[in-house]
Design a protein around this motif. Structure first.
Motif, PDB file in Angstrom:
ATOM      1  N   LEU A  17     -45.718  69.723  68.739  1.00 17.77           N
ATOM      2  CA  LEU A  17     -44.899  69.155  67.666  1.00 17.77           C
ATOM      3  C   LEU A  17     -45.272  67.718  67.365  1.00 17.77           C
ATOM      4  CD1 LEU A  17     -41.398  70.604  68.595  1.00 17.77           C
ATOM      5  CD2 LEU A  17     -42.898  71.309  66.725  1.00 17.77           C
ATOM      6  N   LEU A  18     -45.739  66.990  68.367  1.00 20.05           N
ATOM      7  CA  LEU A  18     -46.102  65.584  68.160  1.00 20.05           C
ATOM      8  C   LEU A  18     -47.491  65.413  67.576  1.00 20.05           C
ATOM      9  CD1 LEU A  18     -44.665  64.002  71.408  1.00 20.05           C
ATOM     10  CD2 LEU A  18     -43.738  63.856  69.097  1.00 20.05           C
ATOM     11  N   MET A  19     -48.363  66.405  67.702  1.00 14.04           N
ATOM     12  CA  MET A  19     -49.728  66.288  67.210  1.00 14.04           C
ATOM     13  C   MET A  19     -49.751  66.368  65.697  1.00 14.04           C
ATOM     14  SD  MET A  19     -53.022  68.726  67.914  1.00 14.04           S
ATOM     15  CE  MET A  19     -52.945  68.460  69.646  1.00 14.04           C
ATOM     16  N   PRO A  20     -50.418  65.404  64.997  1.00 18.03           N
ATOM     17  CA  PRO A  20     -50.517  65.499  63.538  1.00 18.03           C
ATOM     18  C   PRO A  20     -51.242  66.775  63.144  1.00 18.03           C
ATOM     19  CG  PRO A  20     -51.426  63.405  64.339  1.00 18.03           C
ATOM     20  CD  PRO A  20     -51.082  64.241  65.530  1.00 18.03           C
ATOM     21  N   SER A  21     -50.629  67.537  62.252  1.00 13.43           N
ATOM     22  CA  SER A  21     -51.180  68.844  61.926  1.00 13.43           C
ATOM     23  C   SER A  21     -52.480  68.770  61.152  1.00 13.43           C
ATOM     24  CB  SER A  21     -50.159  69.675  61.160  1.00 13.43           C
ATOM     25  OG  SER A  21     -49.810  69.037  59.966  1.00 13.43           O
ATOM     26  N   SER A  22     -52.740  67.681  60.435  1.00 15.13           N
ATOM     27  CA  SER A  22     -53.987  67.616  59.695  1.00 15.13           C
ATOM     28  C   SER A  22     -55.124  67.077  60.548  1.00 15.13           C
ATOM     29  CB  SER A  22     -53.826  66.759  58.444  1.00 15.13           C
ATOM     30  OG  SER A  22     -53.588  65.430  58.799  1.00 15.13           O
ATOM     31  N   ALA A  23     -54.827  66.548  61.733  1.00 10.54           N
ATOM     32  CA  ALA A  23     -55.875  66.010  62.582  1.00 10.54           C
ATOM     33  C   ALA A  23     -56.790  67.118  63.076  1.00 10.54           C
ATOM     34  CB  ALA A  23     -55.270  65.258  63.758  1.00 10.54           C
ATOM     35  N   VAL A  24     -56.244  68.256  63.434  1.00 11.24           N
ATOM     36  CA  VAL A  24     -57.010  69.388  63.911  1.00 11.24           C
ATOM     37  C   VAL A  24     -56.527  70.618  63.148  1.00 11.24           C
ATOM     38  CG1 VAL A  24     -57.542  70.822  65.907  1.00 11.24           C
ATOM     39  CG2 VAL A  24     -57.231  68.366  66.197  1.00 11.24           C
ATOM     40  N   ALA A  25     -57.460  71.320  62.579  1.00 12.74           N
ATOM     41  CA  ALA A  25     -57.082  72.525  61.841  1.00 12.74           C
ATOM     42  C   ALA A  25     -56.712  73.627  62.815  1.00 12.74           C
ATOM     43  CB  ALA A  25     -58.245  72.978  60.958  1.00 12.74           C
ATOM     44  N   ALA A  26     -55.679  74.346  62.490  1.00 15.69           N
ATOM     45  CA  ALA A  26     -55.277  75.491  63.301  1.00 15.69           C
ATOM     46  C   ALA A  26     -56.125  76.683  62.914  1.00 15.69           C
ATOM     47  CB  ALA A  26     -53.802  75.795  63.070  1.00 15.69           C
ATOM     48  N   LYS A  27     -56.476  77.500  63.880  1.00 15.62           N
ATOM     49  CA  LYS A  27     -57.249  78.702  63.595  1.00 15.62           C
ATOM     50  C   LYS A  27     -56.305  79.831  63.224  1.00 15.62           C
ATOM     51  CE  LYS A  27     -61.567  77.728  64.379  1.00 15.62           C
ATOM     52  NZ  LYS A  27     -62.546  77.811  63.351  1.00 15.62           N
ATOM     53  N   LYS A  28     -56.594  80.504  62.132  1.00 12.94           N
ATOM     54  CA  LYS A  28     -55.829  81.677  61.700  1.00 12.94           C
ATOM     55  C   LYS A  28     -56.861  82.664  61.192  1.00 12.94           C
ATOM     56  CE  LYS A  28     -52.531  83.241  58.298  1.00 12.94           C
ATOM     57  NZ  LYS A  28     -51.841  82.923  57.082  1.00 12.94           N
ATOM     58  N   GLY A  29     -57.162  83.652  61.981  1.00 10.88           N
ATOM     59  CA  GLY A  29     -58.231  84.559  61.589  1.00 10.88           C
ATOM     60  C   GLY A  29     -59.554  83.832  61.689  1.00 10.88           C
ATOM     61  N   LYS A  30     -60.397  83.936  60.669  1.00 10.77           N
ATOM     62  CA  LYS A  30     -61.695  83.270  60.729  1.00 10.77           C
ATOM     63  C   LYS A  30     -61.679  81.885  60.096  1.00 10.77           C
ATOM     64  CE  LYS A  30     -64.529  84.187  56.768  1.00 10.77           C
ATOM     65  NZ  LYS A  30     -65.705  84.670  56.193  1.00 10.77           N
ATOM     66  N   GLY A  31     -60.622  81.538  59.352  1.00 11.00           N
ATOM     67  CA  GLY A  31     -60.590  80.264  58.650  1.00 11.00           C
ATOM     68  C   GLY A  31     -59.832  79.180  59.388  1.00 11.00           C
ATOM     69  N   ASP A  32     -59.928  77.966  58.851  1.00  8.49           N
ATOM     70  CA  ASP A  32     -59.174  76.822  59.354  1.00  8.49           C
ATOM     71  C   ASP A  32     -58.003  76.576  58.419  1.00  8.49           C
ATOM     72  OD1 ASP A  32     -60.886  76.295  61.505  1.00  8.49           O
ATOM     73  OD2 ASP A  32     -62.235  75.133  60.235  1.00  8.49           O
ATOM     74  N   VAL A  33     -56.819  76.347  58.988  1.00 10.18           N
ATOM     75  CA  VAL A  33     -55.604  76.134  58.203  1.00 10.18           C
ATOM     76  C   VAL A  33     -55.120  74.707  58.417  1.00 10.18           C
ATOM     77  CG1 VAL A  33     -53.223  76.860  57.818  1.00 10.18           C
ATOM     78  CG2 VAL A  33     -54.963  78.569  58.382  1.00 10.18           C
ATOM     79  N   TYR A  34     -54.860  74.008  57.312  1.00 10.24           N
ATOM     80  CA  TYR A  34     -54.331  72.647  57.356  1.00 10.24           C
ATOM     81  C   TYR A  34     -52.924  72.642  56.786  1.00 10.24           C
ATOM     82  CZ  TYR A  34     -59.186  71.336  58.081  1.00 10.24           C
ATOM     83  OH  TYR A  34     -60.458  71.220  58.575  1.00 10.24           O
ATOM     84  N   LYS A  35     -52.065  71.821  57.366  1.00 11.69           N
ATOM     85  CA  LYS A  35     -50.688  71.663  56.907  1.00 11.69           C
ATOM     86  C   LYS A  35     -50.408  70.180  56.772  1.00 11.69           C
ATOM     87  CE  LYS A  35     -49.193  75.978  58.890  1.00 11.69           C
ATOM     88  NZ  LYS A  35     -48.197  76.711  59.617  1.00 11.69           N
ATOM     89  N   PRO A  36     -49.329  69.803  56.059  1.00 11.06           N
ATOM     90  CA  PRO A  36     -49.020  68.375  55.951  1.00 11.06           C
ATOM     91  C   PRO A  36     -48.899  67.738  57.330  1.00 11.06           C
ATOM     92  CG  PRO A  36     -47.589  69.667  54.521  1.00 11.06           C
ATOM     93  CD  PRO A  36     -48.350  70.634  55.379  1.00 11.06           C
ATOM     94  N   PRO A  37     -49.256  66.463  57.449  1.00  6.48           N
ATOM     95  CA  PRO A  37     -49.513  65.531  56.359  1.00  6.48           C
ATOM     96  C   PRO A  37     -50.930  65.645  55.796  1.00  6.48           C
ATOM     97  CG  PRO A  37     -49.644  64.384  58.458  1.00  6.48           C
ATOM     98  CD  PRO A  37     -49.234  65.797  58.757  1.00  6.48           C
ATOM     99  N   TYR A  38     -51.024  65.416  54.487  1.00  7.89           N
ATOM    100  CA  TYR A  38     -52.297  65.346  53.792  1.00  7.89           C
ATOM    101  C   TYR A  38     -52.570  63.881  53.474  1.00  7.89           C
ATOM    102  CZ  TYR A  38     -51.169  70.298  52.955  1.00  7.89           C
ATOM    103  OH  TYR A  38     -50.827  71.613  53.106  1.00  7.89           O
ATOM    104  N   LYS A  39     -53.633  63.612  52.718  1.00  8.60           N
ATOM    105  CA  LYS A  39     -53.893  62.255  52.239  1.00  8.60           C
ATOM    106  C   LYS A  39     -53.421  62.157  50.793  1.00  8.60           C
ATOM    107  CE  LYS A  39     -57.673  61.317  55.292  1.00  8.60           C
ATOM    108  NZ  LYS A  39     -59.075  61.170  55.478  1.00  8.60           N
ATOM    109  N   LYS A  40     -53.004  60.977  50.407  1.00  7.21           N
ATOM    110  CA  LYS A  40     -52.567  60.750  49.032  1.00  7.21           C
ATOM    111  C   LYS A  40     -53.787  60.739  48.119  1.00  7.21           C
ATOM    112  CE  LYS A  40     -49.328  58.078  46.387  1.00  7.21           C
ATOM    113  NZ  LYS A  40     -48.042  58.705  46.338  1.00  7.21           N
ATOM    114  N   GLY A  41     -53.652  61.413  46.986  1.00  3.54           N
ATOM    115  CA  GLY A  41     -54.720  61.438  46.000  1.00  3.54           C
ATOM    116  C   GLY A  41     -54.422  60.460  44.878  1.00  3.54           C
ATOM    117  N   ASN A  42     -54.813  60.814  43.677  1.00  4.69           N
ATOM    118  CA  ASN A  42     -54.610  59.967  42.505  1.00  4.69           C
ATOM    119  C   ASN A  42     -53.380  60.429  41.734  1.00  4.69           C
ATOM    120  OD1 ASN A  42     -57.103  58.455  42.848  1.00  4.69           O
ATOM    121  ND2 ASN A  42     -58.078  60.401  42.422  1.00  4.69           N
ATOM    122  N   GLN A  43     -52.860  59.551  40.898  1.00  7.91           N
ATOM    123  CA  GLN A  43     -51.747  59.925  40.034  1.00  7.91           C
ATOM    124  C   GLN A  43     -51.753  59.045  38.801  1.00  7.91           C
ATOM    125  OE1 GLN A  43     -48.552  59.250  42.904  1.00  7.91           O
ATOM    126  NE2 GLN A  43     -47.758  57.623  41.593  1.00  7.91           N
ATOM    127  N   GLY A  44     -51.046  59.509  37.762  1.00  9.12           N
ATOM    128  CA  GLY A  44     -51.001  58.748  36.530  1.00  9.12           C
ATOM    129  C   GLY A  44     -49.989  59.308  35.558  1.00  9.12           C
TER     130      GLY A  44
END
Length: 182
Positions: A17-44
């Motif tokens: 629970l303490l590990m940032p979820s985006s630091a290491v992708a979780a394995k789900k099947g053959k792919g890597d899964v990322y969950k928040p927190p993400y990085k902020k992108g652009n806006q306007g």
């Protein structure tokens, strides 16, 4: 022995629970899964928009109230309308053929969700768009038209945007719970 096992399980759950979820992708099947927190992108958008993108929760909110008639007639997304993105980087280990961006959204008819996969040179490897009206969960699947090399880094940029003049009042509220790279 039983107490030691319960303590060990509690410590492992607490550490997860303490590990940032985006630091290491979780394995789900053959792919890597990322969950928040993400990085902020652009806006306007212009002053008639409320735009909020929260990388910690994966939420993007865009609300627009324009009190007059837009100078340009049309329902295409335009620079004056609100838009915001979030980003997630991924180091390619083997192969990457597709990216799936999952969402839970409430979109008016002239709101769009977008997702683009960029390589390290800022060239697009694939994109997807999803237009409202919509309420509920969904997924944008991006089949990459060019495969990135193992060891390279790709960036998934995803978010929401509104049309400028259709209608004068509109909104998009979306949460991006996960990004999967296969």
């Amino acid at each position: 022995m039983r107490r030691a096992l319960v303590l060990l399980v509690a410590l492992l759950v607490g550490a997860a629970l303490l590990m940032p979820s985006s630091a290491v992708a979780a394995k789900k099947g053959k792919g890597d899964v990322y969950k928040p927190p993400y990085k902020k992108g652009n806006q306007g958008g212009d002053e008639w928009n409320y735009v909020n993108a929260d990388p910690q929760t994966g939420e993007v909110e865009i609300l627009r109230f324009f009190p007059g008639f837009s100078p340009i007639v049309g329902c295409e997304p335009e620079p004056a309308a609100g838009w915001a993105t979030l980003k997630q980087s991924h180091r390619v280990q083997g192969s990457a053929d597709k990216v799936t961006v999952r969402f839970d959204a409430m979109l008016e008819p002239y709101a769009w969700l977008t997702a683009v996969v960029w390589d390290a040179n800022k060239d697009s490897l694939g994109l997807a768009k999803f237009q409202g009206p919509h309420q509920g969960t969904g997924a944008m699947k991006i089949n990459l038209f060019r495969r990135p090399q193992p060891g390279s880094e790709i960036t998934v940029e995803f978010g929401a945007q509104l049309g400028d003049s259709c209608p004068q009042v509109g909104g998009a509220m979306v949460t991006f719970p996960s990004i999967e790279v296969d």
